[in-house]
Scaffold this motif. Structure first.
Motif, PDB file in Angstrom:
ATOM      1  N   VAL A   4       0.871  -1.163   0.000  1.00  0.00           N
ATOM      2  CA  VAL A   4       0.000   0.000   0.000  1.00  0.00           C
ATOM      3  C   VAL A   4       0.914   1.220   0.000  1.00  0.00           C
ATOM      4  O   VAL A   4       1.945   1.227   0.669  1.00  0.00           O
ATOM      5  N   ALA A   5       0.577   2.209  -0.809  1.00  0.00           N
ATOM      6  CA  ALA A   5       1.385   3.426  -0.891  1.00  0.00           C
ATOM      7  C   ALA A   5       0.535   4.622  -0.475  1.00  0.00           C
ATOM      8  O   ALA A   5      -0.574   4.804  -0.972  1.00  0.00           O
ATOM      9  N   LEU A   6       1.062   5.407   0.433  1.00  0.00           N
ATOM     10  CA  LEU A   6       0.408   6.617   0.896  1.00  0.00           C
ATOM     11  C   LEU A   6       1.093   7.821   0.276  1.00  0.00           C
ATOM     12  O   LEU A   6       2.304   7.817   0.077  1.00  0.00           O
ATOM     13  N   LEU A   7       0.323   8.856  -0.017  1.00  0.00           N
ATOM     14  CA  LEU A   7       0.880  10.109  -0.521  1.00  0.00           C
ATOM     15  C   LEU A   7       1.158  11.054   0.641  1.00  0.00           C
ATOM     16  O   LEU A   7       0.405  11.082   1.613  1.00  0.00           O
ATOM     17  N   ALA A   8       2.219  11.824   0.526  1.00  0.00           N
ATOM     18  CA  ALA A   8       2.519  12.812   1.563  1.00  0.00           C
ATOM     19  C   ALA A   8       3.154  14.032   0.926  1.00  0.00           C
ATOM     20  O   ALA A   8       4.156  13.921   0.219  1.00  0.00           O
ATOM     21  N   GLU A   9       2.550  15.183   1.147  1.00  0.00           N
ATOM     22  CA  GLU A   9       3.162  16.430   0.682  1.00  0.00           C
ATOM     23  C   GLU A   9       4.408  16.746   1.505  1.00  0.00           C
ATOM     24  O   GLU A   9       5.365  17.295   0.989  1.00  0.00           O
ATOM     25  N   ASP A  10       4.404  16.389   2.789  1.00  0.00           N
ATOM     26  CA  ASP A  10       5.583  16.519   3.645  1.00  0.00           C
ATOM     27  C   ASP A  10       6.240  15.136   3.698  1.00  0.00           C
ATOM     28  O   ASP A  10       6.098  14.386   4.660  1.00  0.00           O
ATOM     29  N   TYR A  18       6.182   7.698  10.330  1.00  0.00           N
ATOM     30  CA  TYR A  18       5.968   6.254  10.212  1.00  0.00           C
ATOM     31  C   TYR A  18       7.148   5.461  10.773  1.00  0.00           C
ATOM     32  O   TYR A  18       6.952   4.367  11.323  1.00  0.00           O
ATOM     33  N   THR A  19       8.352   5.995  10.705  1.00  0.00           N
ATOM     34  CA  THR A  19       9.495   5.339  11.345  1.00  0.00           C
ATOM     35  C   THR A  19       9.272   5.279  12.851  1.00  0.00           C
ATOM     36  O   THR A  19       9.489   4.247  13.490  1.00  0.00           O
ATOM     37  N   GLU A  20       8.812   6.386  13.419  1.00  0.00           N
ATOM     38  CA  GLU A  20       8.533   6.427  14.851  1.00  0.00           C
ATOM     39  C   GLU A  20       7.372   5.508  15.210  1.00  0.00           C
ATOM     40  O   GLU A  20       7.440   4.750  16.178  1.00  0.00           O
ATOM     41  N   LEU A  21       6.292   5.550  14.461  1.00  0.00           N
ATOM     42  CA  LEU A  21       5.117   4.718  14.742  1.00  0.00           C
ATOM     43  C   LEU A  21       5.461   3.237  14.663  1.00  0.00           C
ATOM     44  O   LEU A  21       5.109   2.458  15.540  1.00  0.00           O
ATOM     45  N   LEU A  22       6.154   2.835  13.605  1.00  0.00           N
ATOM     46  CA  LEU A  22       6.438   1.419  13.377  1.00  0.00           C
ATOM     47  C   LEU A  22       7.645   0.908  14.159  1.00  0.00           C
ATOM     48  O   LEU A  22       7.797  -0.299  14.346  1.00  0.00           O
ATOM     49  N   GLY A  23       8.510   1.813  14.567  1.00  0.00           N
ATOM     50  CA  GLY A  23       9.708   1.405  15.293  1.00  0.00           C
ATOM     51  C   GLY A  23      10.795   0.824  14.408  1.00  0.00           C
ATOM     52  O   GLY A  23      11.714   0.172  14.892  1.00  0.00           O
ATOM     53  N   ILE A  24      10.696   1.064  13.108  1.00  0.00           N
ATOM     54  CA  ILE A  24      11.707   0.598  12.147  1.00  0.00           C
ATOM     55  C   ILE A  24      11.922   1.667  11.087  1.00  0.00           C
ATOM     56  O   ILE A  24      11.026   2.460  10.811  1.00  0.00           O
ATOM     57  N   ALA A  25      13.095   1.656  10.503  1.00  0.00           N
ATOM     58  CA  ALA A  25      13.390   2.568   9.395  1.00  0.00           C
ATOM     59  C   ALA A  25      12.956   1.922   8.082  1.00  0.00           C
ATOM     60  O   ALA A  25      12.839   0.696   7.995  1.00  0.00           O
ATOM     61  N   PRO A  26      12.714   2.728   7.043  1.00  0.00           N
ATOM     62  CA  PRO A  26      12.388   2.135   5.748  1.00  0.00           C
ATOM     63  C   PRO A  26      13.550   1.271   5.249  1.00  0.00           C
ATOM     64  O   PRO A  26      14.707   1.625   5.429  1.00  0.00           O
ATOM     65  N   TYR A  27      13.217   0.136   4.638  1.00  0.00           N
ATOM     66  CA  TYR A  27      14.272  -0.702   4.065  1.00  0.00           C
ATOM     67  C   TYR A  27      14.664  -0.179   2.687  1.00  0.00           C
ATOM     68  O   TYR A  27      15.754  -0.460   2.191  1.00  0.00           O
ATOM     69  N   PHE A  28      13.772   0.576   2.054  1.00  0.00           N
ATOM     70  CA  PHE A  28      14.009   1.176   0.741  1.00  0.00           C
ATOM     71  C   PHE A  28      13.746   2.660   0.904  1.00  0.00           C
ATOM     72  O   PHE A  28      12.653   3.049   1.321  1.00  0.00           O
ATOM     73  N   ASP A  29      14.724   3.492   0.609  1.00  0.00           N
ATOM     74  CA  ASP A  29      14.586   4.922   0.884  1.00  0.00           C
ATOM     75  C   ASP A  29      15.223   5.730  -0.235  1.00  0.00           C
ATOM     76  O   ASP A  29      16.440   5.760  -0.375  1.00  0.00           O
ATOM     77  N   GLY A  39       4.811  -6.297   9.745  1.00  0.00           N
ATOM     78  CA  GLY A  39       3.886  -7.374  10.073  1.00  0.00           C
ATOM     79  C   GLY A  39       4.452  -8.759   9.853  1.00  0.00           C
ATOM     80  O   GLY A  39       5.571  -8.953   9.388  1.00  0.00           O
ATOM     81  N   ASP A  40       3.630  -9.723  10.205  1.00  0.00           N
ATOM     82  CA  ASP A  40       4.020 -11.125  10.145  1.00  0.00           C
ATOM     83  C   ASP A  40       4.297 -11.608   8.734  1.00  0.00           C
ATOM     84  O   ASP A  40       5.032 -12.568   8.542  1.00  0.00           O
ATOM     85  N   HIS A  41       3.707 -10.952   7.749  1.00  0.00           N
ATOM     86  CA  HIS A  41       3.885 -11.365   6.358  1.00  0.00           C
ATOM     87  C   HIS A  41       4.743 -10.379   5.571  1.00  0.00           C
ATOM     88  O   HIS A  41       4.819 -10.456   4.351  1.00  0.00           O
ATOM     89  N   GLN A  42       5.366  -9.425   6.289  1.00  0.00           N
ATOM     90  CA  GLN A  42       6.257  -8.450   5.681  1.00  0.00           C
ATOM     91  C   GLN A  42       5.592  -7.671   4.546  1.00  0.00           C
ATOM     92  O   GLN A  42       6.163  -7.466   3.480  1.00  0.00           O
ATOM     93  N   HIS A  43       4.348  -7.236   4.785  1.00  0.00           N
ATOM     94  CA  HIS A  43       3.658  -6.398   3.808  1.00  0.00           C
ATOM     95  C   HIS A  43       4.409  -5.091   3.650  1.00  0.00           C
ATOM     96  O   HIS A  43       5.116  -4.649   4.551  1.00  0.00           O
ATOM     97  N   GLU A  44       4.233  -4.465   2.502  1.00  0.00           N
ATOM     98  CA  GLU A  44       4.981  -3.255   2.186  1.00  0.00           C
ATOM     99  C   GLU A  44       4.100  -2.019   2.330  1.00  0.00           C
ATOM    100  O   GLU A  44       3.033  -1.939   1.733  1.00  0.00           O
ATOM    101  N   LEU A  45       4.583  -1.084   3.142  1.00  0.00           N
ATOM    102  CA  LEU A  45       3.930   0.200   3.334  1.00  0.00           C
ATOM    103  C   LEU A  45       4.837   1.257   2.730  1.00  0.00           C
ATOM    104  O   LEU A  45       5.950   1.472   3.210  1.00  0.00           O
ATOM    105  N   GLY A  46       4.377   1.880   1.662  1.00  0.00           N
ATOM    106  CA  GLY A  46       5.178   2.884   0.972  1.00  0.00           C
ATOM    107  C   GLY A  46       4.676   4.289   1.237  1.00  0.00           C
ATOM    108  O   GLY A  46       3.487   4.504   1.447  1.00  0.00           O
TER     109      GLY A  46
END
Length: 132
Positions: A4-10, A18-29, A39-46
């Motif tokens: 799932v990909a979210l749009l962000a103007e900032d 999202y790094t703070e919320l999830l407690g992990i840094a993006p693996y792709f940046d 998650g348990d199935h390593q879903h991708e949040l973009g």
């Protein structure tokens, strides 16, 4: 769900949030897109920098939330809601019961995206079957 990909103007602010919320840094940046595996199935949040949405066939962000609410299973709904609120989200739909074993809520992240949170009995049944 795979990605799932979210749009962000900032864009940078959204990555930090999202790094703070999830407690992990993006693996792709990249300067225009960042992606987390969660998650348990390593879903991708973009997170996509909204300035690039038109180049990818999307539409610019609006001043109001819209579209689909993607619900993420959480073990403790109240704690998950509280955590998002601590980080600057606002309640969009308060916690409610969807049916036996299903309670959920929806928050609006600081970047205008809807984020569904749900304690989902079906998800737990699937996960138990996968791990046993």
């Amino acid at each position: 769900m795979s990605t799932v990909a979210l749009l962000a103007e900032d864009f940078e602010g959204a990555k930090r949030w999202y790094t703070e919320l999830l407690g992990i840094a993006p693996y792709f940046d990249q300067p225009w897109y960042a992606e987390f595996r969660v998650g348990d199935h390593q879903h991708e949040l973009g997170i996509l920098d909204a300035r690039f949405a038109g180049q990818l066939g999307g539409v610019p962000a609006t001043d109001r939330p819209g579209g689909v609410v993607l619900y993420w299973h959480v073990d403790d709904l109240d704690a998950a809601i509280a955590r998002t609120l601590e980080l600057g989200a606002t309640v969009f739909q308060p916690a409610r019961r969807f049916g036996e074993g299903f309670t959920g809520a929806c928050v609006l992240d600081p970047f205008g995206n809807l984020l569904g949170l749900m304690h989902n009995a079906h998800y737990l049944e699937v996960l138990a079957g996968r791990t046993s």
